[in-house]
Motif scaffolding. Structure first.
Motif, PDB file in Angstrom:
ATOM      1  N   GLY A   1       0.767  -1.304  -0.201  1.00  0.00           N
ATOM      2  CA  GLY A   1       0.057  -0.148  -0.029  1.00  0.00           C
ATOM      3  C   GLY A   1       0.665   1.298   0.159  1.00  0.00           C
TER       4      GLY A   1
ATOM      5  N   TRP B   1      -6.332   5.606   2.660  1.00  0.00           N
ATOM      6  CA  TRP B   1      -6.684   3.962   3.159  1.00  0.00           C
ATOM      7  C   TRP B   1      -8.218   3.327   2.842  1.00  0.00           C
ATOM      8  CZ3 TRP B   1      -3.107   0.425   3.597  1.00  0.00           C
ATOM      9  CH2 TRP B   1      -1.455   1.189   3.561  1.00  0.00           C
TER      10      TRP B   1
ATOM     11  N   TYR C   1      -8.739   1.509  -0.565  1.00  0.00           N
ATOM     12  CA  TYR C   1      -8.023   0.771  -0.442  1.00  0.00           C
ATOM     13  C   TYR C   1      -8.843  -0.132  -0.129  1.00  0.00           C
ATOM     14  CZ  TYR C   1      -3.455   2.068  -1.926  1.00  0.00           C
ATOM     15  OH  TYR C   1      -2.410   2.707  -2.270  1.00  0.00           O
TER      16      TYR C   1
ATOM     17  N   TRP D   1      -4.569   6.947  -4.909  1.00  0.00           N
ATOM     18  CA  TRP D   1      -5.343   6.335  -4.205  1.00  0.00           C
ATOM     19  C   TRP D   1      -5.469   5.304  -5.337  1.00  0.00           C
ATOM     20  CZ3 TRP D   1      -3.201   4.965   0.081  1.00  0.00           C
ATOM     21  CH2 TRP D   1      -2.308   5.668   1.091  1.00  0.00           C
TER      22      TRP D   1
ATOM     23  N   TRP E   1      -4.512   3.246  -7.629  1.00  0.00           N
ATOM     24  CA  TRP E   1      -3.930   1.583  -7.053  1.00  0.00           C
ATOM     25  C   TRP E   1      -4.729   0.638  -6.699  1.00  0.00           C
ATOM     26  CZ3 TRP E   1       1.108   0.748  -3.929  1.00  0.00           C
ATOM     27  CH2 TRP E   1       2.439   1.439  -4.935  1.00  0.00           C
ATOM     28  N   SER E   2      -5.943   1.202  -6.113  1.00  0.00           N
ATOM     29  CA  SER E   2      -6.934   0.367  -5.654  1.00  0.00           C
ATOM     30  C   SER E   2      -7.382  -0.770  -6.441  1.00  0.00           C
ATOM     31  CB  SER E   2      -8.217   1.516  -4.818  1.00  0.00           C
ATOM     32  OG  SER E   2      -8.544   1.899  -6.646  1.00  0.00           O
TER      33      SER E   2
ATOM     34  N   VAL F   1      -3.804  -2.408  -5.083  1.00  0.00           N
ATOM     35  CA  VAL F   1      -4.266  -2.743  -3.274  1.00  0.00           C
ATOM     36  C   VAL F   1      -5.251  -3.518  -3.154  1.00  0.00           C
ATOM     37  CG1 VAL F   1      -3.040  -1.487  -1.375  1.00  0.00           C
ATOM     38  CG2 VAL F   1      -2.090  -0.688  -3.746  1.00  0.00           C
ATOM     39  N   GLY F   2      -6.217  -2.663  -3.032  1.00  0.00           N
ATOM     40  CA  GLY F   2      -7.236  -3.949  -3.547  1.00  0.00           C
ATOM     41  C   GLY F   2      -7.423  -5.308  -3.125  1.00  0.00           C
TER      42      GLY F   2
END
Length: 670
Positions: A107, A154, A157, A330, A333-334, A337-338
């Motif tokens: 993350g 966060w 994510y 973010w 990237w989700s 990372v998710g």
């Protein structure tokens, strides 16, 4: 809804899902080719694209991330928080420490090292709002840094990871983004709409990771220049991308447990060592007092600045270049990372998942940013006035000029550069693994050649965009690819809430349906006591299931088919596993399985009937429903008592169906 087979498996070719893999691969190759042959045009295009997206949709990004955070906290604190991401009896696959290590590495990674000094110092020297004193400038710099690295990001994510883990592990849908839309569009997730959603996820992941790789190689090159005099050039950066992509490819081929988990744990150890060095040899008191005050300030900043988009500012350039870029980064990237945190979180409850993803990494990041950021600001206050200019001219070198002011600077700078490389590798191999799963229709055992392909593709995208327009081109691509995926996330939230509401209605049905008199309650008390104290062997439990349980389920099956022409009941081959299907509605499933346990030390062999001794393994005949194990034993029940136990659960299921008919949803269908 209990999907037994992934319908996408029938569409796989060579281990991949062609409608997702080939369009994604072709789009990536077209972008790479276009950038290579038209670098100047590409630079202008990405600059204009960045301005257009941030100016017109900055408000949309800001509003969306606030929605994600509110939804996450609401779900975690609601009755839905007790739902387990998987069957009811499942336990987490990884220890809490390993889980946090992988959360932290996937993350945060490169961005944490790149911005930990550079961002606070930049906000100090070029503040978003004018301030008069050093204290005010420093406080504002840390407030903004905390905002960009806190709960908002966060939460992005967490909401994607929750959607994936809930539908993937709780309802056995494919572990891809499309599954979150099942309650809204039903089986159409397996068609073109689902393919498009997953293509957006692939592109968002690819460009999000590529942006981090661009930051990483820029910082590594600056570190090599600072330590060894290696020139800062595109050629060196391309070589670094090639070398580290090769390392990432080797890691991703090793798989999640061997490669990525071990690298993540190594990252955490190295990061803690570097952090401890700064805390101990830096201004320790300043760090801890600033951390406490920064947390307090964040509580007000999260509301005051959380939705600031520059509507009343004469110049919104700062907000677009920083806050809006961060929200886009973010979000891009989700998917990566998710998906990754969903993959490593099976068996955890929703409350544990959300609070763990939101709070633990956020606090770690805040302490990291305070340790590096406030130490750098303290250096400026102490006379190191050259630092803001150095950071302004070359942000990638910020960490190394910062460490140069502390003891053992050469060793710590080399150590930091090594940490950047390991974070680089972890981000790349984790991203490749996620894209691999998406383009294989949710299959977590996709072919290794595909993992290698996507690891190389990430390196190519990062290298070409970095060469064409530098970090600006990477940032523009990130923000742009995040836009369509933001819409996907909002629809996914709608699907998640509908799915969770069905869970609640199912629980209501179980509570409303009173137990039919029977089961263990009517067993003679001496026989019931014997059953409680029994610690039988596996052979004895299997004999009970064969002689008593399976015939009882068979009798229920025959009676169901005789009395209800709309239902179809059958027993799985050679096991006590009863399935009752209702046309267009969720199936009822009950199985009785032997489950091993360690016998308690107080039990005696003569009392247990276990000839090999009470300190060895014994078995229980446990009940399993479609949601997982129920954690109780029916060994010793009679034929009639087993039937009543089945009817108790079936009665609850029928109440659940009655509630479902009042609130129809795609999720309630097979």
């Amino acid at each position: 809804m209990n999907q037994v087979k992934n319908p996408l498996e029938d569409k796989l070719r060579w281990g991949v899902l062609p409608p997702v893999f080939f369009p994604s691969a072709i789009l990536v190759m077209l972008i790479v080719t276009g950038v290579i042959f038209n670098p100047e045009t590409s630079d202008s295009f990405f600059s204009a694209l960045n301005v257009w997206v941030t100016t017109r949709f900055g408000w949309f990004y800001s509003l969306s991330v606030v929605i994600f955070m509110v939804v996450c906290l609401t779900i975690a604190l609601s009755q839905f928080g007790n739902i387990r991401l998987g069957a009811d009896h499942e336990k987490p696959q990884f220890s809490f420490l390993s889980w946090v290590a992988m959360l932290f590495s996937a993350g945060m990674g490169i961005g944490l090292l790149f911005f930990s000094v550079g961002e606070p110092v930049t906000h100090y020297s070029k503040p978003p709002l004018p301030q008069d004193t050093h204290y005010e400038l420093a406080q504002q710099a840390m407030d903004v840094t905390f905002l960009h690295w806190g709960l908002h990001g966060w939460a992005v994510y967490a909401i994607i990871g929750l959607c994936l883990a809930y539908f993937g592990f709780r309802h056995n849908l494919p572990l891809t983004i499309r599954s979150a839309l099942y309650p809204i569009i039903g089986d159409r997730i397996y068609g073109p709409i689902g393919h498009i959603v997953d293509i957006f996820a692939v592109l968002g992941t690819l460009f999000g990771v590529a942006t981090s790789l661009g930051f990483g190689v820029s910082q590594i090159n600056s570190g090599m220049n600072f330590l060894f005099g290696v020139p800062v050039s595109d050629l060196v950066k391309m070589g670094l991308i090639a070398a580290i992509t090769a390392m990432a490819t080797a890691s991703v081929v090793s798989g999640l447990d061997k490669g990525i988990r071990r690298l993540s744990e190594l990252n955490l150890i190295l990061a803690v060592c570097l952090l401890a060095f700064v805390v101990v040899l830096g201004p320790t008191l300043v760090i801890f007092s600033s951390f406490a005050e920064n947390l307090g300030n964040y509580a007000s900043v999260i509301i005051d600045r959380g939705l600031m988009v520059g509507a009343y500012a004469e110049d919104d350039t700062w907000i677009n270049n920083w806050t809006i870029f961060y929200w886009g980064w973010w979000i891009s990237w989700s998917p990566f990372v998710g998906m990754f945190i969903a993959r490593i979180s099976r068996g955890r409850t929703i409350r544990e998942f959300i609070l763990g993803v939101l709070i633990v990494p956020t606090l770690l990041v805040f302490f990291w940013m305070t340790s590096f950021g406030n130490t750098a600001l303290d250096m400026i206050a102490g006379g190191y006035t050259e630092l803001p200019a150095l950071v302004k001219d070359n942000m990638p070198v910020a960490l190394f000029v910062f460490l140069d002011q502390l003891p053992l600077s050469f060793i710590t700078s080399f150590f930091a550069m090594t940490l950047v490389i390991t974070f680089f590798v972890t981000s790349s191999d984790s991203g490749s693994l996620v894209i691999d799963i998406i383009t294989a229709g949710g299959n977590i055992h996709a072919p290794k050649w595909q993992r290698i392909f996507w690891a190389i593709a990430e390196g190519l995208v990062g290298a070409t965009l970095l060469a064409a327009g530098g970090l600006g081109a990477l940032q523009a691509a990130t923000v742009a690819t995040a836009l369509p995926f933001t819409v996907v996330i909002l629809f996914s939230i709608g699907g998640l809430l509908r799915g969770l509401s069905m869970e609640y209605r199912k629980a209501q049905g179980a509570e409303a349906a009173a137990d039919i008199v029977g089961g263990g309650v009517n067993m003679p008390w001496k026989l019931r006591l014997h059953s409680i104290l029994a610690h039988p062997s596996k052979a004895k439990v299997e004999d009970f299931i064969t002689r008593i349980a399976r015939p009882a389920l068979h009798d229920v099956m025959r009676e169901i088919e005789a009395q209800d022409t709309s239902a179809e009941a059958f027993l799985a081959d050679d096991s006590a596993d009863l399935i009752i299907t209702h046309q267009g509605e969720p199936s009822f499933r009950l199985a009785i399985k032997p489950v091993p346990h360690k016998a308690p030390v107080f039990a005696m062999a003569t009392a247990t009937g276990n000839d090999s001794g009470a300190d060895e393994q014994y078995y229980r005949a446990e009940v399993f429903l479609s949601d997982g194990g129920q954690n109780y034993d029916i060994y010793g029940y009679s034929h009639e008592q087993v039937i009543h136990e089945v009817l108790n659960h079936y009665n609850r299921h029928m109440h659940y169906l009655n509630l479902s008919r009042a609130h129809p949803s795609h999720l309630e269908k097979e």
